[in-house]
Structure formats: C-alpha cells, structure tokens
Design a protein around this motif. Sequence first.
Motif, PDB file in Angstrom:
ATOM      1  N   ARG A  13       0.853  -1.192   0.000  1.00  0.00           N
ATOM      2  CA  ARG A  13       0.000   0.000   0.000  1.00  0.00           C
ATOM      3  C   ARG A  13       0.883   1.234   0.000  1.00  0.00           C
ATOM      4  O   ARG A  13       1.940   1.273   0.602  1.00  0.00           O
ATOM      5  CB  ARG A  13      -0.873   0.044   1.245  1.00  0.00           C
ATOM      6  N   GLY A  14       0.429   2.268  -0.623  1.00  0.00           N
ATOM      7  CA  GLY A  14       1.210   3.500  -0.706  1.00  0.00           C
ATOM      8  C   GLY A  14       1.459   4.147   0.643  1.00  0.00           C
ATOM      9  O   GLY A  14       2.508   4.721   0.883  1.00  0.00           O
ATOM     10  N   ASN A  15       0.494   4.051   1.553  1.00  0.00           N
ATOM     11  CA  ASN A  15       0.635   4.719   2.850  1.00  0.00           C
ATOM     12  C   ASN A  15       1.810   4.177   3.642  1.00  0.00           C
ATOM     13  O   ASN A  15       2.524   4.930   4.284  1.00  0.00           O
ATOM     14  CB  ASN A  15      -0.642   4.547   3.674  1.00  0.00           C
ATOM     15  N   VAL A  16       2.026   2.878   3.621  1.00  0.00           N
ATOM     16  CA  VAL A  16       3.112   2.271   4.393  1.00  0.00           C
ATOM     17  C   VAL A  16       4.459   2.721   3.846  1.00  0.00           C
ATOM     18  O   VAL A  16       5.371   3.087   4.589  1.00  0.00           O
ATOM     19  CB  VAL A  16       2.987   0.735   4.387  1.00  0.00           C
ATOM     20  N   VAL A  17       4.591   2.695   2.542  1.00  0.00           N
ATOM     21  CA  VAL A  17       5.845   3.115   1.918  1.00  0.00           C
ATOM     22  C   VAL A  17       6.098   4.596   2.176  1.00  0.00           C
ATOM     23  O   VAL A  17       7.219   4.993   2.524  1.00  0.00           O
ATOM     24  CB  VAL A  17       5.823   2.797   0.405  1.00  0.00           C
ATOM     25  N   ASP A  18       5.066   5.419   2.040  1.00  0.00           N
ATOM     26  CA  ASP A  18       5.215   6.847   2.312  1.00  0.00           C
ATOM     27  C   ASP A  18       5.626   7.098   3.753  1.00  0.00           C
ATOM     28  O   ASP A  18       6.474   7.953   4.034  1.00  0.00           O
ATOM     29  CB  ASP A  18       3.912   7.593   2.017  1.00  0.00           C
ATOM     30  N   LEU A  19       5.031   6.359   4.678  1.00  0.00           N
ATOM     31  CA  LEU A  19       5.381   6.508   6.080  1.00  0.00           C
ATOM     32  C   LEU A  19       6.830   6.120   6.329  1.00  0.00           C
ATOM     33  O   LEU A  19       7.555   6.822   7.049  1.00  0.00           O
ATOM     34  CB  LEU A  19       4.451   5.661   6.953  1.00  0.00           C
ATOM     35  N   ALA A  20       7.279   5.030   5.735  1.00  0.00           N
ATOM     36  CA  ALA A  20       8.664   4.592   5.905  1.00  0.00           C
ATOM     37  C   ALA A  20       9.635   5.639   5.376  1.00  0.00           C
ATOM     38  O   ALA A  20      10.638   5.960   6.028  1.00  0.00           O
ATOM     39  CB  ALA A  20       8.879   3.255   5.206  1.00  0.00           C
ATOM     40  N   VAL A  21       9.344   6.177   4.215  1.00  0.00           N
ATOM     41  CA  VAL A  21      10.197   7.220   3.643  1.00  0.00           C
ATOM     42  C   VAL A  21      10.200   8.457   4.548  1.00  0.00           C
ATOM     43  O   VAL A  21      11.246   9.049   4.821  1.00  0.00           O
ATOM     44  CB  VAL A  21       9.732   7.582   2.212  1.00  0.00           C
ATOM     45  N   GLY A  22       9.026   8.820   5.061  1.00  0.00           N
ATOM     46  CA  GLY A  22       8.936   9.976   5.953  1.00  0.00           C
ATOM     47  C   GLY A  22       9.735   9.795   7.229  1.00  0.00           C
ATOM     48  O   GLY A  22      10.388  10.741   7.700  1.00  0.00           O
TER      49      GLY A  22
END
Length: 133
Positions: A13-22
């Motif tokens: 999911r995009g949210n998990v990847v975005d959170l990890a990058v953040g």
Amino acid sequence: MGMVSEFKEFISRGNVVDLAVGVVIGAAFGKIVSSLVDGIVMPLVGLLLGGVKFGDLAVTLRAAELDAAGKEIAPALLLKYGAFLQTTIDFLLIAFVIFLVLKAYNRVRAPAPAAATPEDILLLREIRDSLKK
C-alpha cells in the motif's frame, strides 16, 4: 488468503511506503537540525550569556566524597539542567523548522483558484438546460 499474501498486500500500500520514507527522511532531518543547534546556535547563545556552555550547567546536590588520600569514594550528585535546556531548545528549533517547511510545502501545493468560466460556455450551458426542459 494466506498470511504472506496479506502481508504483501499490506506492505505494498502506498501509505506504508510513504510513512517509511517519511520516518527515514525525518530522522536525517533531525540530525541536520541537531547539528545546527549544537554547532552554531548553542555556542552563539553561550557567547551571548558570557561563555556559558549549556551542557555543563548543573546544580550540585551532594559533593563528591573523598577519602583521606583525596581519592574519590562517591561521585558528586548533580542535577544537570543544562542538558535538559539544550534538548528543549533542540526540540523547539526542530519543530519550528518543520513548521516552516510544511508551511512552504502547503503554499506550493495549494490548488490554484478556479478560473472564471468564459461567457460562451455559460451561454451554451443555459441553452442546454433550456433544451432539456
């Protein structure tokens, strides 16, 4: 659905990847701001306050105990409020810089105001609506 496929779906999911990058970028950004505070801001503040180094500020609650030969038996008990002040200033500066970055990001990302609809389009819409009746 197996656990592996559920996990694969969850992680993709995009949210998990975005959170990890953040989180990774936030940690690196925190190091940059901490370096700014430790290396530039705090020495200047210390200079303005008469050469005080914030990390060394402390109140002695109990002096060190020495034996007859002058060897330390028990170390001094210190209340190190300087380290707390420096960490608090670090936090406030990091929060302020993040606020400024988010403010600039929101300004850039704000949607452009909708352009006024041209007169000919409005007239065509009126004709269409009147023909529907």
